[in-house]
Scaffold this motif. Structure first.
Motif, PDB file in Angstrom:
ATOM      1  N   ILE A 232       5.022  17.821  31.538  1.00  0.00           N
ATOM      2  CA  ILE A 232       4.562  16.695  32.341  1.00  0.00           C
ATOM      3  C   ILE A 232       3.037  16.759  32.433  1.00  0.00           C
ATOM      4  CG2 ILE A 232       4.949  15.396  34.457  1.00  0.00           C
ATOM      5  CD1 ILE A 232       7.470  16.030  32.883  1.00  0.00           C
ATOM      6  N   TYR A 233       2.378  15.649  32.142  1.00  0.00           N
ATOM      7  CA  TYR A 233       0.926  15.587  32.096  1.00  0.00           C
ATOM      8  C   TYR A 233       0.421  14.489  33.031  1.00  0.00           C
ATOM      9  CZ  TYR A 233       1.195  18.373  27.801  1.00  0.00           C
ATOM     10  OH  TYR A 233       1.438  19.356  26.878  1.00  0.00           O
TER      11      TYR A 233
ATOM     12  N   GLU B 216      -3.604  15.811  30.562  1.00  0.00           N
ATOM     13  CA  GLU B 216      -3.933  17.170  30.966  1.00  0.00           C
ATOM     14  C   GLU B 216      -2.855  17.680  31.927  1.00  0.00           C
ATOM     15  OE1 GLU B 216      -6.811  16.850  34.839  1.00  0.00           O
ATOM     16  OE2 GLU B 216      -7.790  16.738  32.882  1.00  0.00           O
ATOM     17  N   ARG B 217      -2.666  18.994  31.906  1.00  0.00           N
ATOM     18  CA  ARG B 217      -1.733  19.635  32.813  1.00  0.00           C
ATOM     19  C   ARG B 217      -2.208  21.062  33.058  1.00  0.00           C
ATOM     20  NH1 ARG B 217       2.443  23.235  31.137  1.00  0.00           N
ATOM     21  NH2 ARG B 217       2.290  23.762  28.927  1.00  0.00           N
ATOM     22  N   CYS B 218      -1.814  21.606  34.192  1.00  0.00           N
ATOM     23  CA  CYS B 218      -2.151  22.977  34.562  1.00  0.00           C
ATOM     24  C   CYS B 218      -1.037  23.901  34.091  1.00  0.00           C
ATOM     25  CB  CYS B 218      -2.352  23.084  36.073  1.00  0.00           C
ATOM     26  SG  CYS B 218      -2.617  24.764  36.671  1.00  0.00           S
ATOM     27  N   LEU B 219      -1.390  24.926  33.322  1.00  0.00           N
ATOM     28  CA  LEU B 219      -0.388  25.879  32.859  1.00  0.00           C
ATOM     29  C   LEU B 219       0.110  26.724  34.023  1.00  0.00           C
ATOM     30  CD1 LEU B 219      -1.532  25.084  30.032  1.00  0.00           C
ATOM     31  CD2 LEU B 219      -1.228  27.469  29.372  1.00  0.00           C
TER      32      LEU B 219
ATOM     33  N   LEU C 191      -6.797   3.451  27.998  1.00  0.00           N
ATOM     34  CA  LEU C 191      -6.038   3.727  26.783  1.00  0.00           C
ATOM     35  C   LEU C 191      -4.659   3.087  26.782  1.00  0.00           C
ATOM     36  CD1 LEU C 191      -6.869   7.475  26.074  1.00  0.00           C
ATOM     37  CD2 LEU C 191      -7.878   5.442  25.063  1.00  0.00           C
ATOM     38  N   TYR C 192      -4.023   3.024  27.938  1.00  0.00           N
ATOM     39  CA  TYR C 192      -2.630   2.578  27.982  1.00  0.00           C
ATOM     40  C   TYR C 192      -2.425   1.324  28.824  1.00  0.00           C
ATOM     41  CZ  TYR C 192      -2.164   7.408  26.397  1.00  0.00           C
ATOM     42  OH  TYR C 192      -2.302   8.594  25.720  1.00  0.00           O
ATOM     43  N   GLY C 193      -3.454   0.841  29.483  1.00  0.00           N
ATOM     44  CA  GLY C 193      -3.317  -0.359  30.298  1.00  0.00           C
ATOM     45  C   GLY C 193      -2.417  -0.180  31.493  1.00  0.00           C
ATOM     46  N   THR C 194      -2.489   0.962  32.167  1.00  0.00           N
ATOM     47  CA  THR C 194      -1.638   1.230  33.327  1.00  0.00           C
ATOM     48  C   THR C 194      -1.977   0.283  34.476  1.00  0.00           C
ATOM     49  OG1 THR C 194      -3.204   2.928  34.069  1.00  0.00           O
ATOM     50  CG2 THR C 194      -1.364   3.657  32.715  1.00  0.00           C
ATOM     51  N   PRO C 195      -0.989  -0.124  35.252  1.00  0.00           N
ATOM     52  CA  PRO C 195      -1.268  -1.031  36.383  1.00  0.00           C
ATOM     53  C   PRO C 195      -2.144  -0.386  37.453  1.00  0.00           C
ATOM     54  CG  PRO C 195       1.072  -1.039  35.813  1.00  0.00           C
ATOM     55  CD  PRO C 195       0.452   0.092  35.069  1.00  0.00           C
ATOM     56  N   THR C 196      -2.023   0.924  37.655  1.00  0.00           N
ATOM     57  CA  THR C 196      -2.832   1.640  38.635  1.00  0.00           C
ATOM     58  C   THR C 196      -3.459   2.857  37.953  1.00  0.00           C
ATOM     59  OG1 THR C 196      -1.021   3.080  39.388  1.00  0.00           O
ATOM     60  CG2 THR C 196      -1.237   0.931  40.456  1.00  0.00           C
ATOM     61  N   GLU C 197      -4.221   3.616  38.713  1.00  0.00           N
ATOM     62  CA  GLU C 197      -4.876   4.813  38.186  1.00  0.00           C
ATOM     63  C   GLU C 197      -4.017   6.064  38.337  1.00  0.00           C
ATOM     64  OE1 GLU C 197      -8.508   5.125  40.297  1.00  0.00           O
ATOM     65  OE2 GLU C 197      -9.419   3.342  39.372  1.00  0.00           O
ATOM     66  N   PHE C 198      -2.790   5.923  38.812  1.00  0.00           N
ATOM     67  CA  PHE C 198      -1.953   7.074  39.122  1.00  0.00           C
ATOM     68  C   PHE C 198      -0.842   7.217  38.079  1.00  0.00           C
ATOM     69  CE2 PHE C 198      -3.302   4.840  43.024  1.00  0.00           C
ATOM     70  CZ  PHE C 198      -4.272   5.738  43.435  1.00  0.00           C
ATOM     71  N   GLY C 199      -1.246   7.374  36.839  1.00  0.00           N
ATOM     72  CA  GLY C 199      -0.296   7.489  35.757  1.00  0.00           C
ATOM     73  C   GLY C 199       0.011   8.938  35.418  1.00  0.00           C
ATOM     74  N   PHE C 200       1.189   9.151  34.842  1.00  0.00           N
ATOM     75  CA  PHE C 200       1.564  10.462  34.318  1.00  0.00           C
ATOM     76  C   PHE C 200       2.481  10.246  33.126  1.00  0.00           C
ATOM     77  CE2 PHE C 200       4.424   9.334  37.740  1.00  0.00           C
ATOM     78  CZ  PHE C 200       5.696   9.647  37.278  1.00  0.00           C
ATOM     79  N   CYS C 201       2.708  11.307  32.380  1.00  0.00           N
ATOM     80  CA  CYS C 201       3.384  11.183  31.098  1.00  0.00           C
ATOM     81  C   CYS C 201       4.372  12.324  30.909  1.00  0.00           C
ATOM     82  CB  CYS C 201       2.344  11.175  29.967  1.00  0.00           C
ATOM     83  SG  CYS C 201       3.046  11.280  28.312  1.00  0.00           S
ATOM     84  N   ILE C 202       5.529  12.020  30.335  1.00  0.00           N
ATOM     85  CA  ILE C 202       6.517  13.020  29.932  1.00  0.00           C
ATOM     86  C   ILE C 202       6.428  13.154  28.419  1.00  0.00           C
ATOM     87  CG2 ILE C 202       8.956  13.631  29.891  1.00  0.00           C
ATOM     88  CD1 ILE C 202       9.349  11.984  32.393  1.00  0.00           C
ATOM     89  N   LYS C 203       5.994  14.314  27.970  1.00  0.00           N
ATOM     90  CA  LYS C 203       5.754  14.540  26.541  1.00  0.00           C
ATOM     91  C   LYS C 203       6.772  15.546  26.020  1.00  0.00           C
ATOM     92  CE  LYS C 203       2.053  16.014  23.378  1.00  0.00           C
ATOM     93  NZ  LYS C 203       2.668  17.254  22.868  1.00  0.00           N
TER      94      LYS C 203
END
Length: 543
Positions: free
Chosen positions: A294-295, A167-170, A303-315
């Motif tokens: 950026i999301y 999710e991201r804010c427009l 879903l992705y097995g991130t080490p912490t809860e503070f993940g983000f993604c470059i799409k």
């Protein structure tokens, strides 16, 4: 199982209509001389004398303007123009020309209307009719007016991809139709209308948002400038400071995460293959942020097995569906993630982001429309210094007198007496005073601790964001949930009865309040035992 969702259709005005100007016509003007025509539309007659010859194999292009269009050169098309015998069965554009399926839909065309569905946090949706030029700000203002919500610049439109947990804010200037056209057909993507108090926190608490350790290279290059002054100079110029720090990176095609040192420079985002080395031999180019979005990752561990809860993604823009092509990153804490996200926004939008903030501040100082006044809560209308020492109350206008009254009020609240010197209250507790808090927008009833933290996290981890809810452990108590330093803290509110009167307290009776509204209003002006004042209340509107 959810029941059927009832949708309502609205028409979103354009920029000129929102500002009181004349609305532009949806009809396109005929192309000028030398203009390039659209695929499949034949050109007009050029040169020679007499009327143009109309061939039977080509339909006549009818202009929306009664004036004679200027002459233009025809454009040769590689595909023949086939007249459609059933124009009423065409696409929504109602074009009499059958287009080739290999050309695709393409970007949204100006002048055509599109249907945009917007969901609320309760799952209800509302359909709006918007043009290709409709921005996220215009759509939010339409929804604010329709829902009679309190108008401020914290309302936002959120792009949510449920199947990817992104999710991201427009941004205010982004085209809603253009974003919607980038979604893959059949994907679980939607727009959500909700609060986002962190939307422009970048320009309010810039020093705390960019820690010194993450902008140390900029501080070394400008040793004569203070940290806050340096960051403010970057924001005023619409540029992004060089940000660096460690991030966890997921290897493509695998579920393995590795720790690298990343650097955001003017040329893009890089990571070092050898510790924290900045040698060009060790820097690897990672992503083109200008061609990506950026999301936030909402369910990274699941879903992705991130080490912490503070993940983000470059799409990247070219990635429409699926996990393949996503660049997944993970921070060590929320402060680090907020810094990276703010830096990415500055890097991509630059001065446009600051102009959006200035326009939002200017809209707050004037009425954006003429119509019924939005409903305001009791807390919003009560933040005025009043003097009730006489027979009737009066508004205190002298600033020095306001400060004196505030000090006297703070002392009066802490007196263990049955009299109230600062605010008038009812003589005895009544069922109305005990339940009046249920009408307030900051009261959320019986929601769990986990749902509270998720709601505050979605609406922005900004100092002073709060809500009041019923306690799950104490059946007669309440809980004040408050965000401070990007963490949500919970304070128990217990009722107490003395000489037949009901009070509420958070400090074992040292400070007592007649009802929860008094408690909230007091802490909006005075910090009390809290780490900060109550600034923004979490609220959900029904579309």
């Amino acid at each position: 199982t959810q029941g059927p969702v009832r949708c309502q259709t609205l028409c979103v005005p354009t920029d000129n209509a929102m500002e009181g100007g004349a609305q532009q016509s949806s009809l396109r003007e005929p192309p000028g001389p030398g203009a390039v025509e659209q695929e499949g539309i034949p050109g007009e007659w050029d040169g020679g004398e007499g009327p143009p010859e109309v061939k039977r194999s080509q339909p006549l292009f009818i202009h929306g303007n009664s004036r004679t269009p200027p002459q233009e050169e025809p454009r040769a098309s590689s595909l023949p123009s086939i007249p459609n015998p059933f124009p009423e069965l065409c696409s929504p554009s109602n074009s009499p020309i059958l287009s080739s399926p290999t050309l695709g839909q393409g970007p949204p065309r100006e002048g055509t209307s599109h249907v945009v569905k917007v969901f609320g946090e309760d799952g209800a949706c509302r359909s709006l009719e918007a043009s290709a030029a409709t921005t996220a700000r215009q759509l939010c203002e339409t929804l604010v007016r329709r829902t009679r919500a309190l108008h401020d610049h914290s309302w936002a439109l959120v792009e949510l991809h449920q199947h990817l947990a992104l999710e991201r804010c427009l941004e205010d200037h982004e085209s809603v139709v253009e974003v919607q056209s980038s979604w893959a057909p059949g994907a679980e993507s939607r727009f959500v209308f909700r609060k986002n108090f962190a939307k422009y926190e970048l320009f309010k608490s810039n020093a705390s948002l960019f820690p010194e350790v993450m902008v140390s290279s900029c501080l070394e290059a400008n040793k004569s400038m203070a940290h806050s002054e340096l960051i403010q100079n970057f924001l005023n110029s619409g540029s992004c400071p060089e940000v660096q720090g460690f991030l966890q990176l997921r290897e493509p095609g695998r579920k393995v995460w590795k720790r690298f040192h990343f650097s955001l420079r003017r040329s893009g985002l890089y990571y070092s293959t050898k510790g924290t080395s900045k040698d060009p031999r060790h820097l690897q180019y990672f992503a083109d942020l200008t061609e990506s979005n950026i999301y936030y990752v909402t369910q990274g561990k699941k879903l992705y097995g991130t080490p912490t809860e503070f993940g983000f993604c470059i799409k990247p823009h070219k990635v429409r569906s699926g996990v393949k092509g996503l660049k997944l990153l993970c921070s060590e804490d929320e402060q680090s993630r907020s810094c990276w996200m703010a830096a990415f926004r500055l890097f991509k939008y630059g001065m446009q982001l600051y102009r959006n903030y200035q326009q939002a501040q200017a809209r707050l100082s004037q009425h954006p429309w003429i119509g019924p006044t939005p409903l305001r809560s009791v807390s919003d209308n009560a933040l005025v210094a009043m003097d009730f020492s006489g027979c009737t109350g009066r508004v205190i206008e002298n600033p020095s007198e306001v400060l004196t009254a505030a000090l006297e009020e703070a002392q009066a609240w802490r007196k263990k007496t049955t009299h109230r010197y600062s605010l008038p209250t009812a003589c005895h507790s009544s069922p109305l005073s005990a339940a009046i808090h249920r009408t307030q927008p900051w009261f959320h009833g019986r929601i769990s601790r986990e749902d509270t933290q998720q709601l505050i996290g979605r609406q922005g981890l900004v100092d002073g964001v709060f809500l009041v809810r019923e306690s799950q452990r104490n059946p007669k108590g309440f809980v004040l949930s408050l965000c401070h330093l990007q963490r949500v803290k919970h304070y128990l509110i217990l009722p107490s009865e003395e000489e037949g009167r009901l009070y509420f307290t958070m400090d074992d009776g040292q400070t007592r309040f007649a009802d929860l509204i008094q408690l909230v209003e007091f802490h909006q002006i005075n910090r009390g035992i809290l780490p900060c004042k109550l600034r923004h209340y979490c609220t959900c509107v029904a579309l």
